[in-house]
Design a protein around this motif. Structure first.
Motif, PDB file in Angstrom:
ATOM      1  N   SER A 175      41.984  56.327  53.566  1.00  0.00           N
ATOM      2  CA  SER A 175      42.331  56.888  52.264  1.00  0.00           C
ATOM      3  C   SER A 175      41.688  56.059  51.173  1.00  0.00           C
ATOM      4  N   LEU A 176      41.206  56.711  50.101  1.00  0.00           N
ATOM      5  CA  LEU A 176      40.489  56.029  49.026  1.00  0.00           C
ATOM      6  C   LEU A 176      41.430  55.701  47.874  1.00  0.00           C
ATOM      7  N   SER A 177      41.962  54.487  47.910  1.00  0.00           N
ATOM      8  CA  SER A 177      42.792  53.977  46.825  1.00  0.00           C
ATOM      9  C   SER A 177      41.919  53.537  45.657  1.00  0.00           C
ATOM     10  N   ARG A 178      42.527  53.371  44.483  1.00  0.00           N
ATOM     11  CA  ARG A 178      41.825  52.828  43.323  1.00  0.00           C
ATOM     12  C   ARG A 178      42.496  51.530  42.877  1.00  0.00           C
ATOM     13  N   ILE A 179      41.689  50.475  42.738  1.00  0.00           N
ATOM     14  CA  ILE A 179      42.126  49.237  42.106  1.00  0.00           C
ATOM     15  C   ILE A 179      41.857  49.359  40.614  1.00  0.00           C
ATOM     16  N   LEU A 180      42.844  49.020  39.801  1.00  0.00           N
ATOM     17  CA  LEU A 180      42.732  49.129  38.349  1.00  0.00           C
ATOM     18  C   LEU A 180      42.800  47.733  37.739  1.00  0.00           C
ATOM     19  N   LYS A 181      41.816  47.404  36.894  1.00  0.00           N
ATOM     20  CA  LYS A 181      41.691  46.072  36.288  1.00  0.00           C
ATOM     21  C   LYS A 181      41.955  46.161  34.784  1.00  0.00           C
ATOM     22  N   TYR A 182      42.876  45.323  34.301  1.00  0.00           N
ATOM     23  CA  TYR A 182      43.194  45.253  32.870  1.00  0.00           C
ATOM     24  C   TYR A 182      42.719  43.930  32.288  1.00  0.00           C
ATOM     25  N   ASP A 183      42.253  43.969  31.045  1.00  0.00           N
ATOM     26  CA  ASP A 183      41.967  42.768  30.278  1.00  0.00           C
ATOM     27  C   ASP A 183      43.206  42.474  29.429  1.00  0.00           C
ATOM     28  N   LEU A 184      43.908  41.382  29.726  1.00  0.00           N
ATOM     29  CA  LEU A 184      45.163  41.097  29.028  1.00  0.00           C
ATOM     30  C   LEU A 184      44.950  40.594  27.610  1.00  0.00           C
ATOM     31  N   THR A 185      43.712  40.257  27.240  1.00  0.00           N
ATOM     32  CA  THR A 185      43.454  39.870  25.850  1.00  0.00           C
ATOM     33  C   THR A 185      43.455  41.088  24.932  1.00  0.00           C
ATOM     34  N   THR A 186      43.127  42.250  25.481  1.00  0.00           N
ATOM     35  CA  THR A 186      43.128  43.487  24.693  1.00  0.00           C
ATOM     36  C   THR A 186      44.243  44.439  25.120  1.00  0.00           C
ATOM     37  N   GLY A 187      44.776  44.248  26.329  1.00  0.00           N
ATOM     38  CA  GLY A 187      45.801  45.150  26.842  1.00  0.00           C
ATOM     39  C   GLY A 187      45.251  46.474  27.314  1.00  0.00           C
ATOM     40  N   GLU A 188      43.939  46.542  27.571  1.00  0.00           N
ATOM     41  CA  GLU A 188      43.311  47.798  27.955  1.00  0.00           C
ATOM     42  C   GLU A 188      42.724  47.715  29.366  1.00  0.00           C
ATOM     43  N   PRO A 189      42.702  48.848  30.096  1.00  0.00           N
ATOM     44  CA  PRO A 189      41.995  48.876  31.378  1.00  0.00           C
ATOM     45  C   PRO A 189      40.497  48.776  31.142  1.00  0.00           C
ATOM     46  N   VAL A 190      39.817  47.959  31.959  1.00  0.00           N
ATOM     47  CA  VAL A 190      38.392  47.736  31.731  1.00  0.00           C
ATOM     48  C   VAL A 190      37.527  48.113  32.929  1.00  0.00           C
ATOM     49  N   ALA A 191      38.127  48.354  34.083  1.00  0.00           N
ATOM     50  CA  ALA A 191      37.344  48.738  35.260  1.00  0.00           C
ATOM     51  C   ALA A 191      38.279  49.285  36.331  1.00  0.00           C
ATOM     52  N   SER A 192      37.680  50.029  37.249  1.00  0.00           N
ATOM     53  CA  SER A 192      38.421  50.560  38.392  1.00  0.00           C
ATOM     54  C   SER A 192      37.478  50.609  39.582  1.00  0.00           C
ATOM     55  N   PHE A 193      37.988  50.235  40.747  1.00  0.00           N
ATOM     56  CA  PHE A 193      37.162  50.152  41.948  1.00  0.00           C
ATOM     57  C   PHE A 193      37.819  50.905  43.106  1.00  0.00           C
ATOM     58  N   VAL A 194      36.994  51.400  43.996  1.00  0.00           N
ATOM     59  CA  VAL A 194      37.493  52.116  45.165  1.00  0.00           C
ATOM     60  C   VAL A 194      37.801  51.118  46.281  1.00  0.00           C
ATOM     61  N   TYR A 195      38.961  51.269  46.871  1.00  0.00           N
ATOM     62  CA  TYR A 195      39.379  50.452  48.017  1.00  0.00           C
ATOM     63  C   TYR A 195      39.731  51.411  49.157  1.00  0.00           C
ATOM     64  N   GLU A 196      39.093  51.228  50.287  1.00  0.00           N
ATOM     65  CA  GLU A 196      39.340  52.126  51.417  1.00  0.00           C
ATOM     66  C   GLU A 196      40.486  51.590  52.278  1.00  0.00           C
ATOM     67  N   VAL A 197      41.634  52.260  52.203  1.00  0.00           N
ATOM     68  CA  VAL A 197      42.778  51.932  53.045  1.00  0.00           C
ATOM     69  C   VAL A 197      42.486  52.398  54.472  1.00  0.00           C
ATOM     70  N   GLU A 198      42.758  51.548  55.445  1.00  0.00           N
ATOM     71  CA  GLU A 198      42.462  51.884  56.829  1.00  0.00           C
ATOM     72  C   GLU A 198      43.346  53.021  57.346  1.00  0.00           C
ATOM     73  N   PRO A 199      42.895  53.714  58.399  1.00  0.00           N
ATOM     74  CA  PRO A 199      43.741  54.744  59.015  1.00  0.00           C
ATOM     75  C   PRO A 199      45.035  54.135  59.551  1.00  0.00           C
ATOM     76  N   VAL A 200      46.053  54.970  59.718  1.00  0.00           N
ATOM     77  CA  VAL A 200      47.286  54.539  60.376  1.00  0.00           C
ATOM     78  C   VAL A 200      46.926  54.084  61.790  1.00  0.00           C
ATOM     79  N   PRO A 201      47.273  52.857  62.188  1.00  0.00           N
ATOM     80  CA  PRO A 201      46.770  52.317  63.449  1.00  0.00           C
ATOM     81  C   PRO A 201      47.484  52.811  64.705  1.00  0.00           C
ATOM     82  N   ASN A 202      48.735  53.259  64.578  1.00  0.00           N
ATOM     83  CA  ASN A 202      49.512  53.607  65.767  1.00  0.00           C
ATOM     84  C   ASN A 202      50.060  55.029  65.676  1.00  0.00           C
ATOM     85  N   THR A 203      49.905  55.793  66.739  1.00  0.00           N
ATOM     86  CA  THR A 203      50.474  57.135  66.813  1.00  0.00           C
ATOM     87  C   THR A 203      51.997  57.024  66.908  1.00  0.00           C
ATOM     88  N   PRO A 204      52.721  57.749  66.055  1.00  0.00           N
ATOM     89  CA  PRO A 204      54.186  57.636  66.088  1.00  0.00           C
ATOM     90  C   PRO A 204      54.774  58.275  67.338  1.00  0.00           C
TER      91      PRO A 204
END
Length: 317
Positions: free
Chosen positions: A209-238
């Motif tokens: 699954s393609l999660s998004r990492i969100l980066k804020y600059d605390l000097t301005t209080g605004e979001p300044v970038a966002s990156f894609v993070y690939e969450v791995e598949p569920v490892p075990n069949t229930p």
């Protein structure tokens, strides 16, 4: 596109390298403490502890409960690691603090889902709430005092906001689970647990699954970038095979001031249990997708002067 996620599952000791980056190695497991179900403290049940942050000036930890009721709260906690191990009796609680809304009152039940917590060097806390997509309650990241009172709020980009048709925005219970501040206090990071509705499916068996990492600059209080993070598949069949299963990005920790993070993924499959993995994440040079509304784009995307074909957004393996 540069690699974003580095599978360094046995990562500890901080080492420096070029461009002021840091890396970890040799993490050691020093023990665990299991809190019994029904443990009470100051009239509250200690449970659902979702976030933890350390206050070195007081040698205490603040542990956030994910209680969605009017008792939304964090605990002041002592963790005794003086003997180099974590054993039964090493975790104690000394105070509980109720989270307050903007009017200074406890939250109305169901209006908050506390998940992430991070301490600033000003002696304040940032707290994240996943909201409730099923009720169109938006996620938030707020700065609060150690008394639980509201100070300020960071803006959340529109593409993260829930929608009635579930065509975009956060999925229910899969929003801002994590919070982390860089050592120099300049940037704050959070991330969705799994993909936004417009960005693809949840993690499942054989399905990342393609999660998004969100980066804020605390000097301005605004979001300044966002990156894609690939969450791995569920490892075990229930058990049974159609039983509940999930995997998500549950926590972040900053390693340096330049975008190196530790990422904790937590998976669960009914009848099997939990699987937890720790990764080192390098965001330096990664593509900023702040203005990419849909990672499954229909039109060509230009990156560094090169045109990428239509289709799903991809991360180098």
């Amino acid at each position: 596109m540069p690699n974003l996620k580095v599978t360094n599952e046995t990562a500890g000791e901080v080492t420096g390298n070029r461009q002021d980056r840091q890396s970890l190695s040799n993490i050691d497991f020093i023990g665990e403490v299991q809190l019994p179900t029904g443990l009470m403290f100051a009239g509250t049940e200690v449970g659902g502890l979702s976030g933890l942050t350390y206050d070195a000036s007081k040698n205490v930890y603040y542990a956030l409960s994910d209680d969605r009721s009017e008792k939304a709260r964090f605990y002041t906690t002592q963790i005794d690691l003086s003997d180099g191990a974590l054993d039964e009796g090493d975790v104690t609680f000394s105070a509980v603090t109720t989270l307050l809304d903007k009017s200074g009152e406890p939250f109305i039940g169901g209006s908050i889902d506390p998940e992430g917590i991070a301490l600033t060097n000003k002696g304040t806390l940032y707290v994240s709430s996943e909201g409730d997509a099923s009720q169109l309650i938006t996620p938030f990241i707020r700065e609060i005092g150690l008394t639980g009172d509201f100070i300020s709020e960071l803006p959340v980009p529109d593409l993260f906001l829930p929608t009635a048709q579930n065509t975009s925005g956060i999925r229910n219970n899969l929003a801002f689970e994590s919070l982390a501040i860089t050592p120099n206090q300049r940037f704050l990071y959070t991330a969705t647990e799994d993909a936004l509705n417009q960005d693809g499916p949840n993690a499942d068996i054989n399905q990342p699954s393609l999660s998004r990492i969100l980066k804020y600059d605390l000097t301005t209080g605004e979001p300044v970038a966002s990156f894609v993070y690939e969450v791995e598949p569920v490892p075990n069949t229930p058990i049974p095979e159609d039983g509940f299963r999930t995997n998500g990005l549950a926590e972040l920790l900053t390693v340096d001031n330049n975008g190196t993070l530790l990422a904790l993924e937590r998976a669960f499959s009914a009848g099997v249990g939990n699987t937890v993995k720790l990764f080192e994440v390098q965001t330096q040079g990664a593509l900023d997708v702040s203005n990419t509304l849909d990672l499954f784009r229909e039109d060509p995307l230009a990156v560094d002067g090169e045109s990428l074909p239509p289709g799903p957004f991809e991360i180098d393996p």
